[in-house]
Every structure is written in structure tokens, then in C-alpha cells.
Write a protein that holds these residues in place. Structure first.
Motif, PDB file in Angstrom:
ATOM      1  N   THR A 147      -1.670   4.134  -5.292  1.00  0.00           N
ATOM      2  CA  THR A 147      -2.301   3.243  -4.323  1.00  0.00           C
ATOM      3  C   THR A 147      -1.406   2.084  -3.923  1.00  0.00           C
ATOM      4  OG1 THR A 147      -3.278   2.174  -6.228  1.00  0.00           O
ATOM      5  CG2 THR A 147      -4.695   3.670  -4.981  1.00  0.00           C
ATOM      6  N   GLU A 148      -0.338   1.848  -4.665  1.00  0.00           N
ATOM      7  CA  GLU A 148       0.508   0.680  -4.388  1.00  0.00           C
ATOM      8  C   GLU A 148       1.375   0.904  -3.156  1.00  0.00           C
ATOM      9  OE1 GLU A 148       2.476  -1.822  -7.586  1.00  0.00           O
ATOM     10  OE2 GLU A 148       1.832  -0.055  -8.704  1.00  0.00           O
ATOM     11  N   VAL A 149       1.426  -0.086  -2.259  1.00  0.00           N
ATOM     12  CA  VAL A 149       2.270   0.048  -1.075  1.00  0.00           C
ATOM     13  C   VAL A 149       3.435  -0.941  -1.085  1.00  0.00           C
ATOM     14  CG1 VAL A 149       0.369   0.929   0.305  1.00  0.00           C
ATOM     15  CG2 VAL A 149       0.874  -1.514   0.335  1.00  0.00           C
ATOM     16  N   ASN A 150       3.328  -1.990  -1.877  1.00  0.00           N
ATOM     17  CA  ASN A 150       4.413  -2.974  -1.909  1.00  0.00           C
ATOM     18  C   ASN A 150       5.392  -2.603  -3.021  1.00  0.00           C
ATOM     19  OD1 ASN A 150       3.255  -4.740   0.143  1.00  0.00           O
ATOM     20  ND2 ASN A 150       1.655  -5.070  -1.386  1.00  0.00           N
ATOM     21  N   VAL A 151       6.262  -1.644  -2.702  1.00  0.00           N
ATOM     22  CA  VAL A 151       7.122  -1.107  -3.757  1.00  0.00           C
ATOM     23  C   VAL A 151       8.496  -1.763  -3.761  1.00  0.00           C
ATOM     24  CG1 VAL A 151       5.949   1.095  -3.900  1.00  0.00           C
ATOM     25  CG2 VAL A 151       7.798   0.813  -2.260  1.00  0.00           C
ATOM     26  N   GLU A 152       8.650  -2.852  -2.993  1.00  0.00           N
ATOM     27  CA  GLU A 152       9.943  -3.541  -2.982  1.00  0.00           C
ATOM     28  C   GLU A 152      10.332  -4.010  -4.378  1.00  0.00           C
ATOM     29  OE1 GLU A 152      12.148  -5.772   0.309  1.00  0.00           O
ATOM     30  OE2 GLU A 152      10.098  -6.508   0.335  1.00  0.00           O
ATOM     31  N   ASN A 153       9.300  -4.360  -5.168  1.00  0.00           N
ATOM     32  CA  ASN A 153       9.565  -4.854  -6.523  1.00  0.00           C
ATOM     33  C   ASN A 153      10.142  -3.780  -7.440  1.00  0.00           C
ATOM     34  OD1 ASN A 153       8.058  -6.801  -5.284  1.00  0.00           O
ATOM     35  ND2 ASN A 153       6.165  -6.258  -6.362  1.00  0.00           N
ATOM     36  N   GLY A 171      -4.508  -2.562   5.827  1.00  0.00           N
ATOM     37  CA  GLY A 171      -3.436  -3.437   6.280  1.00  0.00           C
ATOM     38  C   GLY A 171      -2.099  -2.967   5.756  1.00  0.00           C
ATOM     39  N   TRP A 172      -1.034  -3.363   6.463  1.00  0.00           N
ATOM     40  CA  TRP A 172       0.284  -2.849   6.094  1.00  0.00           C
ATOM     41  C   TRP A 172       0.716  -3.311   4.713  1.00  0.00           C
ATOM     42  CZ3 TRP A 172       4.302  -6.284   5.163  1.00  0.00           C
ATOM     43  CH2 TRP A 172       4.122  -7.605   5.613  1.00  0.00           C
ATOM     44  N   ASP A 173       0.207  -4.476   4.264  1.00  0.00           N
ATOM     45  CA  ASP A 173       0.649  -4.985   2.966  1.00  0.00           C
ATOM     46  C   ASP A 173      -0.471  -4.915   1.921  1.00  0.00           C
ATOM     47  OD1 ASP A 173      -0.897  -6.778   4.295  1.00  0.00           O
ATOM     48  OD2 ASP A 173       0.276  -8.548   3.743  1.00  0.00           O
ATOM     49  N   GLN A 174      -1.569  -4.236   2.262  1.00  0.00           N
ATOM     50  CA  GLN A 174      -2.702  -4.141   1.330  1.00  0.00           C
ATOM     51  C   GLN A 174      -2.642  -2.817   0.573  1.00  0.00           C
ATOM     52  OE1 GLN A 174      -4.966  -6.769   1.062  1.00  0.00           O
ATOM     53  NE2 GLN A 174      -3.398  -7.692   2.362  1.00  0.00           N
ATOM     54  N   ASP A 175      -2.750  -2.879  -0.721  1.00  0.00           N
ATOM     55  CA  ASP A 175      -2.773  -1.637  -1.494  1.00  0.00           C
ATOM     56  C   ASP A 175      -3.914  -0.747  -1.018  1.00  0.00           C
ATOM     57  OD1 ASP A 175      -0.576  -2.262  -2.934  1.00  0.00           O
ATOM     58  OD2 ASP A 175      -1.658  -3.075  -4.663  1.00  0.00           O
ATOM     59  N   PHE A 176      -3.670   0.545  -1.087  1.00  0.00           N
ATOM     60  CA  PHE A 176      -4.712   1.503  -0.687  1.00  0.00           C
ATOM     61  C   PHE A 176      -5.909   1.395  -1.631  1.00  0.00           C
ATOM     62  CE2 PHE A 176      -1.333   4.731   0.933  1.00  0.00           C
ATOM     63  CZ  PHE A 176      -1.166   3.976   2.073  1.00  0.00           C
ATOM     64  N   GLN A 177      -7.077   1.787  -1.100  1.00  0.00           N
ATOM     65  CA  GLN A 177      -8.233   1.948  -1.988  1.00  0.00           C
ATOM     66  C   GLN A 177      -8.463   3.442  -2.190  1.00  0.00           C
ATOM     67  OE1 GLN A 177     -11.157  -0.243   0.232  1.00  0.00           O
ATOM     68  NE2 GLN A 177      -9.796  -2.022   0.187  1.00  0.00           N
ATOM     69  N   ASP A 178      -8.618   3.815  -3.443  1.00  0.00           N
ATOM     70  CA  ASP A 178      -8.854   5.221  -3.780  1.00  0.00           C
ATOM     71  C   ASP A 178     -10.191   5.688  -3.252  1.00  0.00           C
ATOM     72  OD1 ASP A 178      -7.253   7.063  -5.049  1.00  0.00           O
ATOM     73  OD2 ASP A 178      -7.101   5.809  -6.848  1.00  0.00           O
ATOM     74  N   ARG A 179     -10.251   6.940  -2.781  1.00  0.00           N
ATOM     75  CA  ARG A 179     -11.554   7.522  -2.448  1.00  0.00           C
ATOM     76  C   ARG A 179     -11.651   8.868  -3.158  1.00  0.00           C
ATOM     77  NH1 ARG A 179     -12.901   8.655   2.837  1.00  0.00           N
ATOM     78  NH2 ARG A 179     -10.749   8.777   3.489  1.00  0.00           N
ATOM     79  N   ASP A 180     -11.868   8.776  -4.475  1.00  0.00           N
ATOM     80  CA  ASP A 180     -11.837   9.980  -5.295  1.00  0.00           C
ATOM     81  C   ASP A 180     -12.849  11.015  -4.865  1.00  0.00           C
ATOM     82  OD1 ASP A 180      -9.776   9.098  -6.803  1.00  0.00           O
ATOM     83  OD2 ASP A 180     -11.041   8.054  -8.267  1.00  0.00           O
ATOM     84  N   ASP A 181     -14.027  10.524  -4.404  1.00  0.00           N
ATOM     85  CA  ASP A 181     -15.075  11.476  -4.035  1.00  0.00           C
ATOM     86  C   ASP A 181     -14.617  12.354  -2.874  1.00  0.00           C
ATOM     87  OD1 ASP A 181     -14.986   9.131  -2.551  1.00  0.00           O
ATOM     88  OD2 ASP A 181     -17.000   9.482  -1.743  1.00  0.00           O
ATOM     89  N   TYR A 182     -13.802  11.753  -1.975  1.00  0.00           N
ATOM     90  CA  TYR A 182     -13.340  12.533  -0.837  1.00  0.00           C
ATOM     91  C   TYR A 182     -12.124  13.378  -1.214  1.00  0.00           C
ATOM     92  CZ  TYR A 182     -12.645  13.656   4.062  1.00  0.00           C
ATOM     93  OH  TYR A 182     -12.539  14.320   5.244  1.00  0.00           O
ATOM     94  N   THR A 183     -11.294  12.837  -2.095  1.00  0.00           N
ATOM     95  CA  THR A 183     -10.125  13.590  -2.552  1.00  0.00           C
ATOM     96  C   THR A 183     -10.536  14.972  -3.042  1.00  0.00           C
ATOM     97  OG1 THR A 183      -8.955  11.580  -3.145  1.00  0.00           O
ATOM     98  CG2 THR A 183      -8.240  13.602  -4.227  1.00  0.00           C
ATOM     99  N   GLU A 184     -11.681  15.034  -3.702  1.00  0.00           N
ATOM    100  CA  GLU A 184     -12.134  16.320  -4.239  1.00  0.00           C
ATOM    101  C   GLU A 184     -12.361  17.349  -3.140  1.00  0.00           C
ATOM    102  OE1 GLU A 184     -15.631  15.463  -6.485  1.00  0.00           O
ATOM    103  OE2 GLU A 184     -14.510  13.988  -7.693  1.00  0.00           O
ATOM    104  N   LYS A 185     -12.645  16.871  -1.941  1.00  0.00           N
ATOM    105  CA  LYS A 185     -12.973  17.813  -0.861  1.00  0.00           C
ATOM    106  C   LYS A 185     -11.754  18.223  -0.054  1.00  0.00           C
ATOM    107  CE  LYS A 185     -17.605  16.148  -0.704  1.00  0.00           C
ATOM    108  NZ  LYS A 185     -17.894  14.752  -1.107  1.00  0.00           N
TER     109      LYS A 185
END
Lengths: 343, 590
Positions: free
Chosen positions: B391-397, B473-487
């Protein structure tokens, strides 16, 4: 008299085309050149009208009278073909249809300007309807059969679900805010000035800088005595070079090596990036407007400017205020435009 | 520098050798009898040097337009250079890629001739080098100005060689305009296919020509990483001269080699006939439309023309096949989506190695399936576990950095290629959540949405994972949607010979509040993303498309047939009425 002038002009155009065809004139002179395109097209259209006048004049002198009916049709077809194949970048069908309709009306007005002309125009239609000769009879049968079939096809294709790209018109230069805050400092757009547009005394001086921008001729080359890369370049010209360095480290990827919006990544965008060499972009805007657009990027646009259609970054995330001003200085230098003033 | 001179010497000796041998025994089968010149070439004269006025005028052009990339001394080290790959040409050695002259020789240049066939450098400036940052200068600089700037470059910035030095320079010119291509035929293509194996083309260009052979070990004369050309994207050929489907360009490149790169000239070990077979075959691989015609190329961008609508076709009965070779997929129209680097937010990606993807889509009453196919010279799967969460998008670190603007040659982006840490290849696409409620044409931010208009993201990675996220947002970590991932389902993922094939299925309708709810005939804004693991792509460093639209093609409704028929009947009646009226009128008159 009018016909005479027309035919002389038309004759000239015919000669011109012949010269081009036989390679006496370079073939590239036929190409539409960026920035000169509207003028080129006007000249060409005038030339076409002259050719039409000449050809019909010469035909009638030679005793062959092209029926008014065919004159009208030919002229209209020519306009449609010109719009479709000559004009570049291509214009969408809806716009072409509009021009087509307008020119159809114009042709109609021309052929029906007096009773006699109108009669001449509709005569061929009547001939086919009456079918007095075998040829006309055959023609009539063909028309009667073809017309419903063609119309069926045409309406079928227009009833098919249309899944073309939707046309979305955006305001290219939306009204700017009164002021903008960049890196903690507030800039009032009406009063702020580019701190690097200075004369040797260090004073803001548009006349001084305007005398040192590139020349507005083909190629847009720098003035021979105003080379920003000269080792001795000081003040304004030095800042232009520094701005250019920043431009070519950050901006050319989209806006292109020649600032014409055709950079390395430009092809991926829709719409493609702004073309600064076009007289409709920075040449029409104040320097502080550019400062606001550069600092705040696509996100900073109001809704009528379609912020979602621009990937322009808010450059305040990447550049300092000074760097932004220098880039703007460079953009005006390289395109040979003056920034507009507020008054 | 020394390398180049020694090459020239070698060629001179070789030429001398061939002359002597063929003169005495006549064993050289590829050279023309007695001349020592490879087949298809002819000896040419060195052109005179340009006048001092031309050079002086050219300096002005150079310092307005060219210096920004090519640098003050023409060493290819202008302000732009460190962030460009391929790096701008270093003129000092006089090494030029696209020529009609034999390998090792200087290109054709005559300041008095604005004729492409007799002036290689003029042709390069006129048409640019597609696939690189060198644009076409036609329509910007006049012909005269182009000749002027070349006069300056060839006399002042090429430092190691002289264009008129009869002692060291020769001109052996490929007679391209006088040669007649061998027409494309089944036999010619078969011979070409065999020849690219025999002549070892496939070692670098790969067995299917996607440039995936020896892709990560190649260097040019200056030590910068270089990639073999992908024959399926002829519009990116540097030597395409903006005419990518013209086989003469391929024939030329193959005959003269690409100086400064590992691509040699094949003039000495192929006959002219063999070269035409190879050119025919290589050209046949370039992408074409379903009828086999060349793709229309947009002259503004030198890339295939783009249609921003992806049409998903209905499958009225049964399941959607998971085999891309299945008829339902083969018949389905494919559309090209072009990628640029993500150069908006840090870490910016100035070099995107994935520049397009072909998309097809089908749907039935339950699912919509996307088939993505894109060229990637390498299959990249990170070794071990990545240090960041999916889920992390700020991988510069974590070391995913953008190229600094001024590093000098050694740390430039061209030198860094092939040295990146390898992450996962990945692919993603996003739709706005509740796009139905967005008043057209409003869309969310292209890069992972914004607070007001979140987006629904599906991301696949080469290690086989697929996940559903919400982006805000471009600098906001993603939010998981596990319920949808299953589909979500990956129906197929395969990397073969430089190309990824990926098929993803997702439900047409799920929870309206969070998931994209597909409706027939509506324009659903879509953005595509691709990561090349060997390009060090991760997080925001990736390739990204503009907004496209996904449209579910409705099955053709019955009205489409009924109304036109009614109209046609109406026209027939109208015709009858007009004819009767006309006839009556005439009767009345008589």
C-alpha cells in the motif's frame, strides 16, 4: 474585368503548381508551416477561387460551357476535400460538417442569385426526372434504386451506438487569481515583476530585455550580439542561460526542445502539452500569469480549465521561486515573444 | 577516440587486403570485382569544407537550439544530458549512427546540398531521431539554417577527424536510391527469418525481435548502456527518417551498421539480396492493423495515432476465454495506449522503458476482462521481500530516487541504466469511484485520485499478486480493499520473448460505494500504469498513460435495423410522389 483579373491570378497559381510539380521550386514550400499556417491557407483558398474562375473562363472561351450544376457541385466537393486532406492538424468531422454546410449554402446562393441561373442549375435535375431520353431514363432508375439503399446504410450507421471519443472543450487560459502564495511568499499578480528581467543597472526593464530576445523570423535565432552562452554574458543574458538550463533539466520532456509542446513524453498526453511558440499561449499572457501556472500546475487550475486534463506539476514542489522566474525569462527569450503587461 | 581511429585503420587494412586478394585470385564473393568495395556500395568523393560564413552563421543556430543538449563543446554534455537516455550525441569523435557510408567512415555531409540522399547529417537534423529526444527540425529551421548548423558542428565540434582529410578519410557510399527492393513474398520472408538466425541478429534482438536478447550487457563506445532495437516498434527506429515502414531504412541500417554501438555493418558478410530478405522480414514484424496495413503514424509525435476509447465487446453467452489465442480475443479490436514517464511528482521517471500497451476487453453479464500485452525486454521479479508494504506509495525513503539534474557523465541516467536494483514488473489501472456521479467532463487527478474524487485501483505484480486499492492522492498511501481483491482474477500472466501477456477479470457490479460499477454505453475514465522492474520502477516511478475511456459496447439494439428500414420505405414513397406530381404537371401543361 473581374474575370480577367481572376484568370490572370489563376494562371499564376497554375504556373506556381507546375513549378512545384517539376521540382523548380522546392517541394517543401507546399508544406503548412507552423505559425504561418492561417496565412498560407488563406492564400491557397484565394488561389483556388482564382483557378476556378480561370478554368471556367478558359472553357467558355473555348466554347465549352460547363453546366452551372456541375460548377456548383465541383466547387463544393473541392472545398470538402481541401478541408479533409489539406488542413493540418486535421479538424474533427463535426467542424468539417459545419464548414461544409456553410459552403453548401454559399454555393446555393451563388447558383440561385437570379432566375436564369437557378433555371440553369436545376435543368439537369429536371432532365433526369422527366427521363425523356434513354440515358436519362437509365440514370433515373439507378437513382431511384440507389437513393433508398444509400439512405438505409447512412441511417443504419448513424443509429449504431456511437462510441467515439467525447469532445471536451476546455478554457485554455482561465482567469487567474488575484494573488498566489509560493514558498511562503505572496505574489500579487498585478504588481509582481520578474526579478531577473533587469538592465545592467539592476532595474526591471522590459525594453532592455525585449531588445535581446531571439528574432521573430523563421528559425527564431538569437541576436548575434546577444548569446547567453557567451562567457562574458552578464545580468539578463546570464539569467536566460540559467533559466534554459532549468528548462532543459525539467520542462523539455513535455514542452519540447523547441518549446513547441512536442517533447519526449508529449505523445502520451491528451491534450498534448502547451506550445509556447504558438502566438496563442505565453505571447498573450502576463509574466505573473505564467508564474502562477508554473508554480501551481494543473492541480491549481479552476474547474473551467480542466485541472484533471493537465499533468503539469505544481513546480513549487521541484523548483525554487528564483528558478521559476528564470525559466519564464528563458521561455520568452527563446520564443521571441514579449510578455504582456497589465495595462 | 583511440577506439575509433583503430577501427578506421582496421577497415583500411581490410579494404587493402580485399583489393589485393580479389585482384590476384578473385575469391571475394561479396565485394564487387576488383574494387574492394562491398556489394551495393560505390566509392565517393570527399565533399569540400563549408565556407567560413556558413560556419559562423551555424554557430548562431547551434547556440540557440542545440547547445542545451549537446553542450558548449559538442561533447553531448549540455544541461539536459544527464537526465536523457539515450544520451545526446558527443560530436567530438565524429561518430554518427545513421549513415549511408560504410562502417567506420564519416557520414555524408555537404554544406551545399540540401538533399537527403547525399547528405546524411542533413537528413538526421531534418527528421530527427525518433525514439530519442532529438526532434525533427523541419518546419522550425530553414534548410539553409540546418546546413549552417551542420557546417559549424562538422568543422568546429568534431575534433578527432576532418571531413576533407584525404589521408585518413574515405567515402564508400551505399547506392540506396539506385537499388530495387526485392518485393515481399512468402519465400523472401522465409529466407529473412532464416537469415536473422544465421547472421546471429537474434542474439541481441531476441528470437521474436523484441530487443530482448542480450539486452542488459550492451554498451556504446562511451560506456553508456544501450538497448537493441525492438523490431515490432519501427516508429522508434532512430533511422526511420519519419517513414518507419519503408524497408529501405532497415536495409540501410543493416548495410552500414550503427556506428558507436554494438550493431555492426553486415555489408561484408551478406549479399545485397540477402539484405533485402532481412529487411523484408524485419519490416514484416512491425505492428500492423488487422488487415495487415501499416499503422497510421501521427506526424506530430512519430507514434501510432491514438484513439482514447477502449471498447469492451459483449460476450452474450457463456464464459470469457482465458486464452488470448481464442477466436473471441483474436476477433476483438485491440487499441494502443501510449505511456510517458511519470514526470510530475518525485521520484520522477525521466526514462520509461515501457512506452505502450495493447489493450483488448470483453465482458459478459458477470465480469469484465482486460487483456494487456506490452513489450518489456526483461521479466523482473524482485529477489526476496520488498522492504515496503504494497500500500505504500512514498518509496523514496527506500532508495527509489529520481535522477539528479547535474551529475556528470559517470552518474548520468545513461550510465545508471542496467545497474538498478530489480523490483517487480507491475501493471495497474484505475477508474474513478462512483464515476456516474461526476458531472462530465470532471475526472479525478490522473495520479491516484484526490480527496474529493477517490479512485479504484487494481494493481498486478509480476510475483503473481493482484490487489484492489482505493487511491486518494498522489502522495497518499493506498487503502486496501481486501473484500474486492478476492473477486479479482488473473486469468493469464506470461512473459515470453520480451512481451508480457496479462489477463485480468473483475466483476461488472459490486458494492456501488467503493467499486467501479460498469454500465453499458457509458464513458468510464481509465488510466493505465506500468512498472519495469529492471528500470528501478517502484512507487511513483513508473510509466503512465493519459485518461482513456473504457466503454462497454452495447449489443446492437433492434431499433438500429427498424428505423433505417422505415426511412428507406419513406424515401421510396416520396420518390413515387415526386414522380407522379411531375408527371401530372407535365400532363397539365400539355
Amino acid at each position: 474585368m473581374k474575370v480577367l483579373i481572376g484568370s490572370v491570378l489563376g494562371g499564376l497559381v497554375v504556373v506556381l503548381i507546375a513549378l512545384l510539380a517539376f521540382g523548380v521550386l522546392p517541394a517543401t514550400s507546399l508544406k503548412l508551416v507552423e505559425g504561418y499556417m492561417p496565412m498560407q491557407m488563406l492564400v491557397e483558398l484565394a488561389g483556388s477561387v482564382a483557378i476556378f474562375a480561370t478554368v471556367s473562363y478558359m472553357l467558355s472561351q473555348g466554347g465549352i460551357q460547363l453546366p452551372r450544376f456541375w460548377q456548383g457541385i465541383l466547387f463544393w466537393a473541392y472545398i470538402l476535400l481541401y478541408l479533409k486532406f489539406r488542413v493540418y492538424p486535421p479538424i474533427p468531422f463535426s467542424v468539417r460538417a459545419m464548414y461544409g454546410t456553410v459552403s453548401l449554402i454559399a454555393v446555393f446562393m451563388w447558383v440561385s442569385s437570379n432566375e436564369e441561373d437557378w433555371k440553369k442549375f436545376k435543368q439537369p435535375i429536371m432532365n433526369v426526372l422527366d427521363a425523356n431520353t434513354g440515358f436519362h431514363k437509365g440514370l433515373r432508375t439507378v437513382y431511384l434504386v440507389l437513393l433508398p439503399i444509400l439512405l438505409w446504410g447512412f441511417s443504419y450507421s448513424s443509429f449504431l451506438p456511437n462510441l467515439d471519443e467525447p469532445v471536451e472543450l476546455r478554457t485554455v487560459h482561465p482567469a487567474p487569481p488575484a494573488s498566489t502564495k509560493v514558498h511562503g511568499k505572496t505574489f500579487v499578480l498585478q504588481t509582481s515583476q520578474n526579478p531577473y528581467r533587469v538592465n545592467p543597472e539592476g532595474k526591471y526593464d522590459q525594453e532592455y530585455s525585449n531588445a535581446r530576445i531571439v528574432e521573430q523570423a523563421m528559425g527564431r535565432l538569437m541576436k548575434p550580439d546577444a548569446n547567453p552562452w557567451d562567457e562574458k554574458a552578464e545580468g539578463y543574458l546570464k539569467y536566460v542561460r540559467e533559466g534554459g538550463e532549468i528548462f532543459f533539466q525539467n520542462c523539455h520532456f513535455c514542452h519540447g526542445d523547441n518549446l513547441n509542446g512536442r517533447g519526449l513524453h508529449a505523445f502520451a498526453f491528451n491534450p498534448i502539452p502547451a506550445n509556447f511558440t504558438d502566438p496563442g499561449t505565453i505571447a498573450q499572457l502576463q509574466e505573473t500569469f505564467i508564474f502562477w501556472r508554473v508554480s501551481k500546475g494543473g492541480i491549481g487550475l479552476p474547474n473551467e480549465g480542466f485541472p484533471w486534463a493537465s499533468v503539469m506539476p505544481p513546480w513549487e514542489q521541484h523548483l525554487t521561486t528564483d528558478e521559476i522566474w528564470k525559466v519564464i525569462l528563458f521561455e520568452y527569450w527563446h520564443t521571441g515573444y514579449y510578455p504582456r503587461t497589465w495595462d | 577516440m583511440r577506439h575509433v581511429t583503430s577501427k578506421v585503420l582496421l577497415i583500411a587494412i581490410a579494404a587493402l587486403g580485399i583489393t589485393m586478394v580479389s585482384g590476384s585470385a578473385g575469391v571475394s564473393s561479396f565485394a564487387q570485382e576488383g574494387s574492394g568495395v562491398p556489394e551495393g556500395f560505390k566509392k565517393g568523393e570527399l565533399a569540400p569544407l563549408p565556407s567560413a560564413e556558413m560556419i559562423e552563421a551555424g554557430k548562431r543556430v547551434y547556440f540557440t537550439k542545440c547547445v542545451w543538449c549537446h553542450g558548449v563543446d559538442g561533447a553531448g554534455d549540455g544541461p539536459a544530458a544527464d537526465r536523457l537516455w539515450p544520451r545526446p550525441r558527443n560530436f567530438n569523435q565524429g561518430t554518427f549512427k545513421i549513415r549511408r557510408t560504410a562502417s567506420g567512415e564519416l557520414p555524408l555531409f555537404d554544406a551545399k546540398k540540401a538533399v537527403e540522399a547525399e547528405n546524411d547529417l542533413f537528413a538526421t537534423v531534418t527528421h530527427g531521431l525518433p525514439g530519442s529526444a532529438m526532434p525533427s527540425w523541419e518546419g522550425i529551421l530553414t534548410e539553409e539554417q540546418r546546413l549552417q548548423v551542420l557546417s559549424f558542428v562538422t568543422t568546429q565540434l568534431i575534433k578527432d577527424r576532418k571531413f576533407d582529410d584525404k589521408a585518413t578519410e574515405t567515402q564508400t557510399v551505399l547506392q540506396l536510391d539506385e537499388m530495387k527492393p526485392i518485393p515481399v513474398s512468402k519465400e523472401s520472408l522465409e529466407k529473412g527469418a532464416q537469415l536473422i538466425v544465421d547472421k546471429k541478429c537474434i542474439e541481441c534482438h531476441g528470437v521474436t525481435g523484441r530487443g530482448d536478447g542480450n539486452a542488459f550487457n550492451l554498451k556504446d563506445d562511451w560506456g553508456f548502456a544501450i538497448q537493441p532495437a525492438n523490431w515490432h516498434k519501427c516508429w522508434n527506429f532512430r533511422g526511420s527518417r519519419q517513414d518507419p515502414y519503408n524497408i529501405k531504412n532497415i536495409f540501410r541500417t543493416f548495410s552500414t551498421g550503427v556506428s558507436g554501438t554494438p550493431m555492426p555493418s553486415f555489408a561484408d558478410n551478406t549479399t545485397v539480396e540477402e539484405r533485402w530478405h532481412i529487411a523484408n522480414f524485419v519490416n514484416s514484424l512491425c505492428e500492423r492493423d488487422p488487415e495487415g496495413n501499416p499503422l497510421p503514424i501521427d506526424p506530430l509525435t512519430d507514434k501510432p495515432k491514438v484513439n482514447f476509447v477502449i471498447r469492451s465487446g459483449p460476450v452474450l453467452e457463456g464464459e470469457i476465454s482465458d486464452d488470448p489465442e481464442n477466436e473471441m480475443w483474436q476477433k476483438r479490436e485491440r487499441r494502443i495506449v501510449l505511456f510517458g514517464g511519470q514526470i510530475t511528482h518525485k521520484p520522477r521517471n525521466f526514462v520509461n522503458r515501457i512506452d505502450d500497451v495493447w489493450v483488448r476487453s470483453l465482458y459478459n453479464d458477470k465480469n469484465i476482462v482486460f487483456l494487456f500485452q506490452w513489450d518489456d525486454r526483461s521479466k523482473s521479479v524482485a529477489e526476496g521481500k520488498l522492504p515496503w508494504q504494497p500500500t505504500e506509495v512514498n518509496v523514496e525513503n527506500y532508495g527509489v530516487k529520481e535522477q539528479a539534474p547535474k551529475t556528470g557523465e559517470g552518474d548520468s541516467i545513461a550510465a545508471q541504466q542496467s545497474k538498478y536494483a530489480v523490483y517487480n514488473d507491475a501493471f495497474a489501472f484505475q477508474f474513478p469511484v462512483k464515476w456516474q456521479e461526476l458531472p462530465a467532463p470532471i475526472k479525478p487527478r490522473y495520479l491516484w485520485g484526490d480527496q474529493k474524487y477517490p479512485v479504484d485501483i487494481v494493481k498486478w505484480e509480476a510475483n503473481g499478486t493482484i490487489k484492489a486499492f482505493t487511491g486518494t492522492g498522489w502522495d497518499q498511501d493506498f487503502q486496501d480493499r481486501d473484500d474486492y481483491t478476492e473477486k479479482l482474477k488473473v486469468l493469464k500472466q506470461e512473459w515470453k520473448d520480451g512481451r508480457w501477456t496479462l489477463m485480468i477479470s473483475r466483476p461488472i457490479k459490486e458494492d456501488y460505494d467503493e467499486d467501479t460499477y460498469f454500465e453499458m454505453g457509458k464513458y468510464i475514465p481509465t488510466v493505465f500504469f506500468a512498472w519495469d522492474g529492471h528500470n528501478g520502477d517502484a512507487g511513483r516511478k513508473m510509466a503512465v498513460s493519459a485518461f482513456y475511456y473504457t466503454v462497454l459496447e452495447p449489443p446492437i439494439p433492434r431499433e438500429t435495423y427498424i428505423y433505417p428500414t422505415l426511412i428507406a420505405i419513406g424515401v421510396v414513397l416520396l420518390e413515387g410522389w415526386v414522380l407522379t406530381r411531375r408527371a401530372n404537371k407535365k400532363k397539365g401543361k400539355v
